[in-house]
Design a protein around this motif. Sequence first.
Motif, PDB file in Angstrom:
ATOM      1  N   ASP A 295       0.855  -1.184   0.000  1.00 24.20           N
ATOM      2  CA  ASP A 295       0.000   0.000   0.000  1.00 24.20           C
ATOM      3  C   ASP A 295       0.891   1.234   0.000  1.00 24.20           C
ATOM      4  OD1 ASP A 295      -1.678   2.119   0.438  1.00 24.20           O
ATOM      5  OD2 ASP A 295      -2.882   1.094   1.947  1.00 24.20           O
ATOM      6  N   LEU A 296       1.125   1.736  -1.193  1.00 24.60           N
ATOM      7  CA  LEU A 296       2.054   2.864  -1.331  1.00 24.60           C
ATOM      8  C   LEU A 296       1.544   4.101  -0.587  1.00 24.60           C
ATOM      9  CD1 LEU A 296       4.546   4.211  -2.520  1.00 24.60           C
ATOM     10  CD2 LEU A 296       3.317   4.477  -4.686  1.00 24.60           C
ATOM     11  N   ARG A 297       0.243   4.341  -0.654  1.00 24.53           N
ATOM     12  CA  ARG A 297      -0.293   5.534   0.026  1.00 24.53           C
ATOM     13  C   ARG A 297      -0.034   5.457   1.531  1.00 24.53           C
ATOM     14  NH1 ARG A 297      -4.448   6.073  -2.781  1.00 24.53           N
ATOM     15  NH2 ARG A 297      -3.829   7.881  -3.989  1.00 24.53           N
ATOM     16  N   HIS A 298      -0.186   4.286   2.075  1.00 26.19           N
ATOM     17  CA  HIS A 298       0.070   4.080   3.500  1.00 26.19           C
ATOM     18  C   HIS A 298       1.542   4.393   3.809  1.00 26.19           C
ATOM     19  CE1 HIS A 298      -0.539   2.273   7.433  1.00 26.19           C
ATOM     20  NE2 HIS A 298       0.572   1.594   7.261  1.00 26.19           N
ATOM     21  N   LEU A 299       2.416   3.944   2.930  1.00 24.81           N
ATOM     22  CA  LEU A 299       3.848   4.206   3.116  1.00 24.81           C
ATOM     23  C   LEU A 299       4.135   5.714   3.069  1.00 24.81           C
ATOM     24  CD1 LEU A 299       6.811   3.254   3.288  1.00 24.81           C
ATOM     25  CD2 LEU A 299       6.771   2.967   0.809  1.00 24.81           C
ATOM     26  N   LEU A 300       3.517   6.407   2.108  1.00 22.47           N
ATOM     27  CA  LEU A 300       3.727   7.853   1.974  1.00 22.47           C
ATOM     28  C   LEU A 300       3.242   8.573   3.237  1.00 22.47           C
ATOM     29  CD1 LEU A 300       2.591   8.292  -1.747  1.00 22.47           C
ATOM     30  CD2 LEU A 300       4.941   8.254  -0.912  1.00 22.47           C
ATOM     31  N   HIS A 301       2.095   8.158   3.724  1.00 20.98           N
ATOM     32  CA  HIS A 301       1.568   8.791   4.938  1.00 20.98           C
ATOM     33  C   HIS A 301       2.460   8.486   6.145  1.00 20.98           C
ATOM     34  CE1 HIS A 301      -2.786   9.329   3.256  1.00 20.98           C
ATOM     35  NE2 HIS A 301      -1.863   9.892   2.518  1.00 20.98           N
ATOM     36  N   GLY A 302       3.027   7.299   6.154  1.00 24.34           N
ATOM     37  CA  GLY A 302       3.931   6.926   7.240  1.00 24.34           C
ATOM     38  C   GLY A 302       5.164   7.821   7.276  1.00 24.34           C
ATOM     39  N   ILE A 303       5.654   8.200   6.102  1.00 25.25           N
ATOM     40  CA  ILE A 303       6.811   9.103   6.030  1.00 25.25           C
ATOM     41  C   ILE A 303       6.444  10.451   6.661  1.00 25.25           C
ATOM     42  CG2 ILE A 303       8.297  10.395   4.447  1.00 25.25           C
ATOM     43  CD1 ILE A 303       8.080   7.975   2.518  1.00 25.25           C
ATOM     44  N   ARG A 304       5.262  10.929   6.319  1.00 25.73           N
ATOM     45  CA  ARG A 304       4.832  12.225   6.868  1.00 25.73           C
ATOM     46  C   ARG A 304       4.666  12.141   8.380  1.00 25.73           C
ATOM     47  NH1 ARG A 304       3.655  16.177   4.010  1.00 25.73           N
ATOM     48  NH2 ARG A 304       2.791  15.139   2.202  1.00 25.73           N
ATOM     49  N   GLU A 305       4.098  11.024   8.828  1.00 27.32           N
ATOM     50  CA  GLU A 305       3.915  10.854  10.283  1.00 27.32           C
ATOM     51  C   GLU A 305       5.247  10.867  11.029  1.00 27.32           C
ATOM     52  OE1 GLU A 305       1.595   7.289  10.567  1.00 27.32           O
ATOM     53  OE2 GLU A 305      -0.142   8.296   9.676  1.00 27.32           O
ATOM     54  N   ARG A 306       6.323  10.500  10.321  1.00 28.42           N
ATOM     55  CA  ARG A 306       7.642  10.551  10.950  1.00 28.42           C
ATOM     56  C   ARG A 306       8.238  11.958  10.920  1.00 28.42           C
ATOM     57  NH1 ARG A 306      10.174   6.230  12.981  1.00 28.42           N
ATOM     58  NH2 ARG A 306      11.022   8.063  14.014  1.00 28.42           N
ATOM     59  N   GLY A 307       7.470  12.921  10.431  1.00 25.47           N
ATOM     60  CA  GLY A 307       7.918  14.309  10.450  1.00 25.47           C
ATOM     61  C   GLY A 307       8.755  14.701   9.244  1.00 25.47           C
ATOM     62  N   CYS A 308       8.742  13.867   8.206  1.00 28.49           N
ATOM     63  CA  CYS A 308       9.534  14.166   7.004  1.00 28.49           C
ATOM     64  C   CYS A 308       8.627  14.594   5.857  1.00 28.49           C
ATOM     65  CB  CYS A 308      10.308  12.920   6.562  1.00 28.49           C
ATOM     66  SG  CYS A 308      11.480  12.329   7.778  1.00 28.49           S
ATOM     67  N   LYS A 309       9.193  15.402   4.950  1.00 30.55           N
ATOM     68  CA  LYS A 309       8.513  15.682   3.691  1.00 30.55           C
ATOM     69  C   LYS A 309       8.498  14.396   2.874  1.00 30.55           C
ATOM     70  CE  LYS A 309       7.977  20.260   4.043  1.00 30.55           C
ATOM     71  NZ  LYS A 309       6.659  20.910   4.047  1.00 30.55           N
ATOM     72  N   VAL A 310       7.498  14.308   1.994  1.00 30.41           N
ATOM     73  CA  VAL A 310       7.226  13.043   1.309  1.00 30.41           C
ATOM     74  C   VAL A 310       7.530  13.156  -0.187  1.00 30.41           C
ATOM     75  CG1 VAL A 310       5.431  11.337   0.837  1.00 30.41           C
ATOM     76  CG2 VAL A 310       5.353  12.682   2.962  1.00 30.41           C
ATOM     77  N   GLY A 311       8.354  12.248  -0.679  1.00 29.36           N
ATOM     78  CA  GLY A 311       8.679  12.245  -2.104  1.00 29.36           C
ATOM     79  C   GLY A 311       8.309  10.933  -2.761  1.00 29.36           C
ATOM     80  N   LEU A 312       7.995  11.022  -4.052  1.00 32.18           N
ATOM     81  CA  LEU A 312       7.710   9.831  -4.852  1.00 32.18           C
ATOM     82  C   LEU A 312       8.567   9.903  -6.106  1.00 32.18           C
ATOM     83  CD1 LEU A 312       5.918   7.292  -5.079  1.00 32.18           C
ATOM     84  CD2 LEU A 312       4.251   8.689  -6.321  1.00 32.18           C
TER      85      LEU A 312
END
Length: 230
Positions: free
Chosen positions: A100-117
């Motif tokens: 689930d890529l969207r879940h992974l992207l949201h997880g990055i944000r939850e860690r306080g980082c900007k999100v890249g694809l």
Amino acid sequence: MFERPIAPSLLAADFSRLREEVQCAEYSGADWLHLDIMDGNFVPNISFGPAVVKSLRPHTGLPFDVQLMVAFPGACVDAFAEAGANRITVHVEGEHGQPDLRHLLHGIRERGCKVGLAINPETPLAHAEPFFADIDLLLIMTVHPGFGGQAFIPETVEKIEAAFVRRAATGLAFHIEIDGGVNHETAAMGLLAGADVLVSGTALFHAPDMALAIRELRALPARNETALHR
Ligand code: DX5
């Protein structure tokens, strides 16, 4: 923050003196530091891991722009966030490790980082589009990932243009970053197509004067002079 960040890629640095190389990039006027993480699986090369990122963190104020070229990105987001990453980019192609890529992207944000694809040269832009609302940065690879020093693939310019147009149509505000074979000439092509973040390894770390090389990149005209401030 500059309107069009320039991110030297550490992959092209002298690995025997990483701290000095990072500080050279900072003093030369870089905006971000791009860190290529390669696992010998997703790409046929191995670079460095979170311990190296963590060891460099106290030695520079540059934001760390981490690109995960690994088969199982979900397994290492925490480690890179803890090591001091400011941005973490994962590949749209990395389906093995990210059901689930969207879940992974949201997880990055939850860690306080900007999100890249990130998207490889042969992957259609349409594969990334469903995630545009979830990201801060779209990384359009302009070489096949794995090694520095390759030639920019001119066919990717069309994808940069398409991304610029789609971003404008959606009203979203993510950065469009290009990486691979970016030098003064190819950067000009990428910027005019709509890129607003330049990752460059060889053309900066191997330049006789990195500060001059960065100034020359910064002076190039871009398609969107009113681009985002982030
Ligand atoms: C490829 C790497 C390189 C690197 C930049 O996987 O991602 O593109 O960052 O290096 P140069 O500028 O030498 O292509």
